[in-house]
Design an enzyme around this catalytic site. Structure first.
Site, PDB file in Angstrom:
ATOM      1  N   HIS A 327       0.845  -1.191   0.000  1.00  0.00           N
ATOM      2  CA  HIS A 327       0.000   0.000   0.000  1.00  0.00           C
ATOM      3  C   HIS A 327       0.882   1.244   0.000  1.00  0.00           C
ATOM      4  CE1 HIS A 327      -3.260   2.733   0.933  1.00  0.00           C
ATOM      5  NE2 HIS A 327      -2.672   3.116   2.058  1.00  0.00           N
ATOM      6  N   ASN A 328       0.517   2.252  -0.811  1.00  0.00           N
ATOM      7  CA  ASN A 328       1.320   3.473  -0.931  1.00  0.00           C
ATOM      8  C   ASN A 328       2.793   3.131  -1.158  1.00  0.00           C
ATOM      9  OD1 ASN A 328      -0.947   5.018  -0.592  1.00  0.00           O
ATOM     10  ND2 ASN A 328      -0.498   5.637   1.511  1.00  0.00           N
ATOM     11  N   GLU A 357       0.868  -0.363  -5.499  1.00  0.00           N
ATOM     12  CA  GLU A 357      -0.118   0.700  -5.670  1.00  0.00           C
ATOM     13  C   GLU A 357       0.524   1.921  -6.325  1.00  0.00           C
ATOM     14  OE1 GLU A 357      -3.603   2.985  -3.158  1.00  0.00           O
ATOM     15  OE2 GLU A 357      -1.744   2.474  -2.114  1.00  0.00           O
ATOM     16  N   ASP A 359      -0.653   5.806  -6.990  1.00  0.00           N
ATOM     17  CA  ASP A 359      -1.617   6.900  -6.850  1.00  0.00           C
ATOM     18  C   ASP A 359      -1.298   7.941  -7.923  1.00  0.00           C
ATOM     19  OD1 ASP A 359      -2.524   5.516  -4.719  1.00  0.00           O
ATOM     20  OD2 ASP A 359      -1.966   6.968  -3.181  1.00  0.00           O
TER      21      ASP A 359
END
Length: 471
Positions: A327-328, A357, A359
């Protein structure tokens, strides 16, 4: 030791690495160039080690190496050193440089560039080092193997005269032990024991190191267990060992067919492997030393080493598996105001992650390049295309199983078009753009299996709401 070590985790070290090669090594800490270093890898694949005339021996532990790259490390910026290196071989500096990336975590990476005399040598070393590093089994070995690694490291880290400083040994056992006590133990073993003394590597055998270890760090826990089982006798009988292995050592939850109970034949094999006394072997006895070495051996590694291989069925639908996810991924630290780094994508994929991930946001500059950042959190940003390039280079180094790119997509239509173009152009045949043959994307039809998706990159993209996309 009575018997040779048998490593069921060991990988074959290529001959070129065993024989060694001449490299020029750049020291990142001191920003100095060490020329004509003879670089080698030991027969077990524990260490990369090198030494040049008049310098101390240097060691890199293979279990801490997370990537081997062909080309200059990002932190070499000394133009004078680069000019000198270019004159010391044939071919471009980029094609001759083997950069070893190592560290104890995914953020604090140390780059060790080694410059070969020609591009062919560099290529052989990159391929050879990649074949023996990233060895998960070697990172979960038994205490006896760890002791052998400590001993070998001391033997490689010699001083300029090629000897082992006594102070290096005292530093190895420094935790909670006085230097005086360590010197006394060395003296009892007939080894040089002065603070500024040196030891010939040939005199500092593993047997000596093993004795030194037990003098400084006695295994009182094993001694107490041995006394309890033997009733005070200097040995354990075959019957006592069978009872101990079956009633106390063996996990009762194990399948009895796959992991049968111990019997006299199995115990006899253990005694023959770990007992030093021939008379005890003939009688079926195991003394304290043999019992200690058995409990510290690979047979009692902290995990089942065979379970670190792919041992489950990989032909089930993709949705049937737990997936190692990040995540991130781009953040090196804090979620708010932290630093983003392309390097993080390399590191997590090399460590075994299969889902990362991204973004994605509209770029702020005139070039309108899509960026990756933690939106509205004052984190630094990185270019989307640089991340895609890093993913392509590292996605299938440690595993052929599919990689999933999880897009949190905040980009406008125009920049989404640029994103898709980068994915197609950079990822090429790795990118899964149409359904697998025989597995249509239809309701009720199971997803393809990991085996069917080998060396494929999947994109999981959440589209914007129609009203947002329209605006």
């Amino acid at each position: 030791m009575a018997k040779p070590f048998e490593f069921n985790w060991r990988k074959t070290v290529p001959d070129a690495l065993l024989k060694g090669g001449v490299f020029d090594c750049w020291d990142e800490e001191t920003s100095t160039l060490e020329v004509n270093c003879l670089v080698k890898v030991d027969e077990y694949g524990f260490f990369i080690y090198w030494k040049s005339d008049g310098r101390e021996g240097e060691v890199l532990e293979c279990s801490q190496v997370n990537d081997i790259r062909l080309g200059l490390a990002p932190k070499i910026n000394d133009l004078k050193a680069i000019a000198e290196l270019e004159q010391r071989g044939s071919g471009t500096l980029e094609s001759r440089t083997v950069t070893i990336c190592s560290g104890l975590d995914l953020v604090n990476i140390t780059y060790t560039p080694m410059i070969a005399r020609d591009a062919e040598t560099a290529k052989v070393w990159v391929e050879g080092l990649r074949s023996i590093t990233l060895n998960i089994k070697a990172n979960n070995v038994c205490p006896m193997t760890q002791l052998k690694k400590h001993w070998m490291k001391l033997c490689f880290m010699v001083n300029p005269s090629g000897k082992i400083p006594v102070r290096s040994i005292s530093r190895t056992f420094a935790s909670g032990k006085t230097e005086k006590m360590i010197m006394q133990c060395l003296k009892e073993l007939g080894l040089p024991s002065g603070k500024f003394d040196e030891i010939e590597p040939s005199a500092f055998t593993f047997d000596k190191f093993y004795e030194l270890y037990h003098k400084i760090c006695p295994r009182t826990d094993i001694e107490e267990l041995f006394k309890e089982l033997s009733g005070g006798k200097p040995y354990l009988t075959t019957t006592q060992l069978i009872d101990f292995f079956n009633e106390r050592q063996r996990d009762p939850r194990l399948n009895e067919i796959l992991f049968p109970f111990y019997n006299s034949n199995r115990v006899s094999q253990i005694i023959a492997t770990y007992e030093n006394d021939k008379e005890f072997i003939e009688k079926g006895y195991l003394n304290l030393d043999g019992f200690c070495r058995y409990l510290m051996a690979d047979e009692n590694a902290p995990v089942f080493l065979d379970r670190l291989d792919i041992y489950v069925d990989m032909d089930q639908p993709l949705a049937h598996y737990f997936i190692n996810s990040s995540h991130n991924t781009y953040l090196t630290g804090r979620q708010f105001g932290g630093r983003s780094s392309v390097e993080m994508y390399r590191q997590v994929l090399l460590s075994g992650c299969r889902c990362v991930e991204l973004d994605c946001w509209d770029g702020r500059n005139e070039d309108q390049e899509p960026i990756i950042t933690h939106g509205k959190a004052m984190c630094t940003d990185i270019l989307f295309k640089d991340v895609i390039m890093a993913i392509k280079e590292t996605a299938f180094v440690t595993s052929e199983y599919p990689v999933i790119l999880s897009f949190e997509n905040h980009c406008s239509k125009f920049q989404q078009y640029k994103m898709s173009k980068y994915c197609e152009d950079i990822l090429g045949d790795f990118l899964l753009k149409r359904p697998i043959e025989g597995v249509p994307l239809e309701p009720i039809v199971p997803l393809p299996s990991p085996n069917q998706l080998k060396k494929k990159i999947l994109i999981k993209n959440k589209r914007l709401k129609p009203e947002v996309e329209k605006s």
